[in-house]
Design a protein around this motif. Structure first.
Motif, mmCIF file in Angstrom:
data_model
loop_
_atom_site.group_PDB
_atom_site.id
_atom_site.type_symbol
_atom_site.label_atom_id
_atom_site.label_comp_id
_atom_site.label_asym_id
_atom_site.label_seq_id
_atom_site.Cartn_x
_atom_site.Cartn_y
_atom_site.Cartn_z
ATOM 1 N N ARG A 24 28.537 119.816 10.821
ATOM 2 C CA ARG A 24 29.166 119.517 9.523
ATOM 3 C C ARG A 24 30.188 120.596 9.168
ATOM 4 O O ARG A 24 31.259 120.295 8.686
ATOM 5 N N PHE A 59 30.395 125.633 2.111
ATOM 6 C CA PHE A 59 29.271 125.050 2.845
ATOM 7 C C PHE A 59 28.444 126.142 3.515
ATOM 8 O O PHE A 59 27.208 126.163 3.425
ATOM 9 N N HIS A 80 24.512 126.878 2.622
ATOM 10 C CA HIS A 80 23.458 126.566 3.590
ATOM 11 C C HIS A 80 22.797 127.828 4.143
ATOM 12 O O HIS A 80 21.592 127.817 4.429
ATOM 13 N N HIS A 112 23.586 111.628 2.464
ATOM 14 C CA HIS A 112 23.772 111.793 1.013
ATOM 15 C C HIS A 112 22.460 111.754 0.260
ATOM 16 O O HIS A 112 22.378 111.223 -0.839
ATOM 17 N N SER A 113 21.387 112.264 0.882
ATOM 18 C CA SER A 113 20.129 112.304 0.143
ATOM 19 C C SER A 113 19.786 113.754 -0.191
ATOM 20 O O SER A 113 20.368 114.701 0.346
ATOM 21 N N LYS A 114 18.818 113.882 -1.076
ATOM 22 C CA LYS A 114 18.395 115.201 -1.525
ATOM 23 C C LYS A 114 17.838 115.997 -0.355
ATOM 24 O O LYS A 114 17.035 115.465 0.416
ATOM 25 N N PRO A 115 18.224 117.263 -0.196
ATOM 26 C CA PRO A 115 17.639 118.037 0.907
ATOM 27 C C PRO A 115 16.156 118.304 0.661
ATOM 28 O O PRO A 115 15.769 118.662 -0.456
ATOM 29 N N LEU A 167 21.244 122.539 -4.219
ATOM 30 C CA LEU A 167 22.421 123.337 -3.860
ATOM 31 C C LEU A 167 23.659 122.702 -4.476
ATOM 32 O O LEU A 167 23.757 121.477 -4.544
ATOM 33 N N ALA A 168 24.575 123.519 -4.950
ATOM 34 C CA ALA A 168 25.845 122.999 -5.465
ATOM 35 C C ALA A 168 26.954 124.007 -5.194
ATOM 36 O O ALA A 168 26.696 125.218 -5.113
ATOM 37 N N HIS A 169 28.171 123.496 -5.060
ATOM 38 C CA HIS A 169 29.309 124.406 -4.907
ATOM 39 C C HIS A 169 30.521 123.811 -5.587
ATOM 40 O O HIS A 169 30.723 122.595 -5.594
ATOM 41 N N ASP A 174 23.667 122.029 -10.670
ATOM 42 C CA ASP A 174 25.080 121.682 -10.498
ATOM 43 C C ASP A 174 25.962 122.742 -11.118
ATOM 44 O O ASP A 174 25.616 123.331 -12.148
ATOM 45 N N GLU A 188 24.652 115.595 -13.746
ATOM 46 C CA GLU A 188 24.506 115.689 -12.289
ATOM 47 C C GLU A 188 23.270 116.493 -11.906
ATOM 48 O O GLU A 188 22.611 116.177 -10.910
ATOM 49 N N LYS A 200 20.554 114.951 -9.497
ATOM 50 C CA LYS A 200 20.197 115.633 -8.250
ATOM 51 C C LYS A 200 18.708 115.950 -8.235
ATOM 52 O O LYS A 200 18.069 115.914 -7.183
ATOM 53 N N GLY A 236 17.049 112.928 -7.207
ATOM 54 C CA GLY A 236 17.448 112.537 -5.856
ATOM 55 C C GLY A 236 18.404 111.350 -5.835
ATOM 56 O O GLY A 236 18.858 110.945 -4.773
ATOM 57 N N GLY A 277 21.468 111.240 -7.090
ATOM 58 C CA GLY A 277 22.881 111.583 -6.973
ATOM 59 C C GLY A 277 23.704 110.543 -7.724
ATOM 60 O O GLY A 277 23.239 109.937 -8.695
ATOM 61 N N LEU A 278 24.895 110.310 -7.236
ATOM 62 C CA LEU A 278 25.777 109.386 -7.956
ATOM 63 C C LEU A 278 25.511 107.926 -7.589
ATOM 64 O O LEU A 278 26.302 107.054 -7.946
HETATM 65 C C1 COA Z 1 24.667 114.542 -4.899
HETATM 66 C C2 COA Z 1 26.139 114.420 -5.259
HETATM 67 C C3 COA Z 1 26.247 113.986 -6.712
HETATM 68 C C4 COA Z 1 26.806 115.799 -5.034
HETATM 69 O O1 COA Z 1 28.093 115.818 -5.501
HETATM 70 P P1 COA Z 1 29.205 116.975 -5.375
HETATM 71 O O2 COA Z 1 29.618 117.359 -6.759
HETATM 72 O O3 COA Z 1 30.220 116.491 -4.425
HETATM 73 O O4 COA Z 1 28.562 118.221 -4.660
HETATM 74 P P2 COA Z 1 27.657 119.420 -5.187
HETATM 75 O O5 COA Z 1 28.293 120.669 -4.731
HETATM 76 O O6 COA Z 1 27.308 119.307 -6.617
HETATM 77 O O7 COA Z 1 26.284 119.197 -4.378
HETATM 78 C C5 COA Z 1 26.294 119.053 -2.998
HETATM 79 C C6 COA Z 1 24.873 119.183 -2.498
HETATM 80 O O8 COA Z 1 24.017 118.252 -3.165
HETATM 81 C C7 COA Z 1 22.939 117.953 -2.293
HETATM 82 N N1 COA Z 1 22.752 116.506 -2.333
HETATM 83 C C8 COA Z 1 23.411 115.549 -1.656
HETATM 84 N N2 COA Z 1 22.932 114.335 -2.017
HETATM 85 C C9 COA Z 1 21.955 114.546 -2.925
HETATM 86 C C10 COA Z 1 21.086 113.690 -3.659
HETATM 87 N N3 COA Z 1 21.133 112.362 -3.535
HETATM 88 N N4 COA Z 1 20.210 114.250 -4.519
HETATM 89 C C11 COA Z 1 20.145 115.588 -4.667
HETATM 90 N N5 COA Z 1 20.949 116.460 -4.006
HETATM 91 C C12 COA Z 1 21.840 115.932 -3.142
HETATM 92 C C13 COA Z 1 23.267 118.516 -0.923
HETATM 93 O O9 COA Z 1 22.541 119.706 -0.772
HETATM 94 C C14 COA Z 1 24.739 118.829 -1.053
HETATM 95 O O10 COA Z 1 25.122 119.965 -0.318
HETATM 96 P P3 COA Z 1 25.873 119.818 1.091
HETATM 97 O O11 COA Z 1 26.838 118.694 0.972
HETATM 98 O O12 COA Z 1 26.514 121.155 1.290
HETATM 99 O O13 COA Z 1 24.796 119.550 2.083
HETATM 100 C C15 COA Z 1 26.834 113.353 -4.418
HETATM 101 O O14 COA Z 1 26.987 113.826 -3.096
HETATM 102 C C16 COA Z 1 26.058 112.039 -4.367
HETATM 103 O O15 COA Z 1 25.917 111.361 -5.346
HETATM 104 N N6 COA Z 1 25.501 111.630 -3.255
HETATM 105 C C17 COA Z 1 24.635 110.442 -3.214
HETATM 106 C C18 COA Z 1 25.369 109.148 -3.513
HETATM 107 C C19 COA Z 1 25.927 108.515 -2.293
HETATM 108 O O16 COA Z 1 25.249 107.900 -1.529
HETATM 109 N N7 COA Z 1 27.229 108.667 -2.117
HETATM 110 C C20 COA Z 1 27.893 108.101 -1.014
HETATM 111 C C21 COA Z 1 29.208 108.814 -0.836
HETATM 112 S S1 COA Z 1 29.973 108.237 0.667
#
Ligand code: COA
Length: 253
Positions: A50, A63, A67, A93-96, A109-111, A129, A175, A179, A182, A184-185
């Motif tokens: 990744r 990243f 990590h 895209h699932s919760k770690p 984790l968030a960045h 977040d 968010e 998160k 689990g 996410g969006l």
């Molecule tokens: C979780 C989510 C809101 C993060 O959004 P973001 O603002 O871009 O990123 P952030 O920095 O706040 O958080 C990223 C971290 O959230 C975590 N994360 C990812 N999906 C998650 C989830 N469903 N629940 C909780 N944490 C999650 C990971 O650790 C990720 O870190 P990584 O990408 O370095 O591995 C977004 O990735 C999401 O909604 N994912 C699930 C929805 C989905 O299926 N989307 C499809 C997109 S193709």
């Protein structure tokens, strides 16, 4: 994504660098993005793949810091080496979630821009977040997709200079909750309502399916001007202890 399993040579983490984690506590570790290639040695194959896949150096650095920090902190609590931390299989895209010795810990984790944050607890579901506040007016195009009607009204009465920050505060509270659960969006942020940014953080309502059956606790985190950050826990409230992840990353060899 199932991250690779590894039991390679231990990386030295300075003793006592990671304080013990109490049951009613959550540690919040802050760092800046990291370009130190030595930290790559802490990651597993899936993470390194990744990492290589990011086109922009800044995305790679965020990243890598996030990590590496997760592994260093979780490894210290679980009594293993950072490379021995394993993740449970899950869809993209699932919760770690950890597997193995670290499986009893919950992590998030968030960045955003120059800030990376990792939150960890003993078994209490959490989400964190951080977001950089956008330029004034940038939030306008996102209002409909993020805020519900009451929230848009509350934002609308704020003086213009405050609105970008207030939008960001709404966003990080929502968010963090999504998160922690689990979702996410995959759950539209407009389905959940939170308290106005100038009031103590809390979940106000959750419309439609998937509302957590346990209590949701929301906290705002201290972060430098120009950012907003929030944490949510499901079930139990947690005390927050904030720590310097930069020192940990640079002391890890
Ligand atoms: C979780 C989510 C809101 C993060 O959004 P973001 O603002 O871009 O990123 P952030 O920095 O706040 O958080 C990223 C971290 O959230 C975590 N994360 C990812 N999906 C998650 C989830 N469903 N629940 C909780 N944490 C999650 C990971 O650790 C990720 O870190 P990584 O990408 O370095 O591995 C977004 O990735 C999401 O909604 N994912 C699930 C929805 C989905 O299926 N989307 C499809 C997109 S193709």
């Amino acid at each position: 994504v199932r991250c690779g399993v590894s039991d390679e040579a231990p990386q030295a983490v300075p003793p006592q660098a990671v304080p013990p984690l109490g049951a009613g506590c959550c540690q919040v570790w802050w760092s800046r993005p990291a370009e130190d290639a030595r930290l790559l040695g802490l990651l597993d194959d899936a993470e390194r793949t990744r990492h290589r896949g990011f086109l922009r150096e800044e995305d790679r650095a965020r990243f890598l810091a996030g990590h590496a920090l997760v592994r260093i902190v979780a490894a210290s609590h679980a009594g293993v080496t950072p490379r021995a931390i394993r993740y449970a299989a899950g869809p993209p895209h699932s919760k770690p979630r950890f597997a193995g010795r670290a499986a009893t810990f919950e992590v998030s984790l968030a960045h955003s821009a120059e800030r990376v944050v990792v939150a960890i607890s003993r078994g209490v579901e959490l989400g964190v977040d951080v977001e950089r506040v956008g330029a004034a007016g940038e939030e306008e195009s996102l209002l409909e997709s993020v805020l519900c009607a009451d929230e848009r009204r509350a934002l609308g009465v704020l003086a213009q200079p405050l609105r970008a920050w207030a939008f960001c505060r709404y966003w990080t509270r929502k968010e963090a909750i999504l998160k922690a659960t689990g979702h996410g969006l995959s759950v539209e942020p407009t389905r959940i309502a939170v308290t106005p940014p100038t009031q103590p953080p809390a979940l106000v309502s959750w419309s439609g399916p998937a509302r957590p059956t346990q209590a949701v606790h929301v906290y705002d985190l201290e972060v430098e001007a120009g950012y907003a950050a929030s944490l949510a826990t499901i079930g139990d409230p947690l005390e927050r202890c904030e720590h310097d992840g930069n020192a940990l990353l640079s002391a890890t060899r």
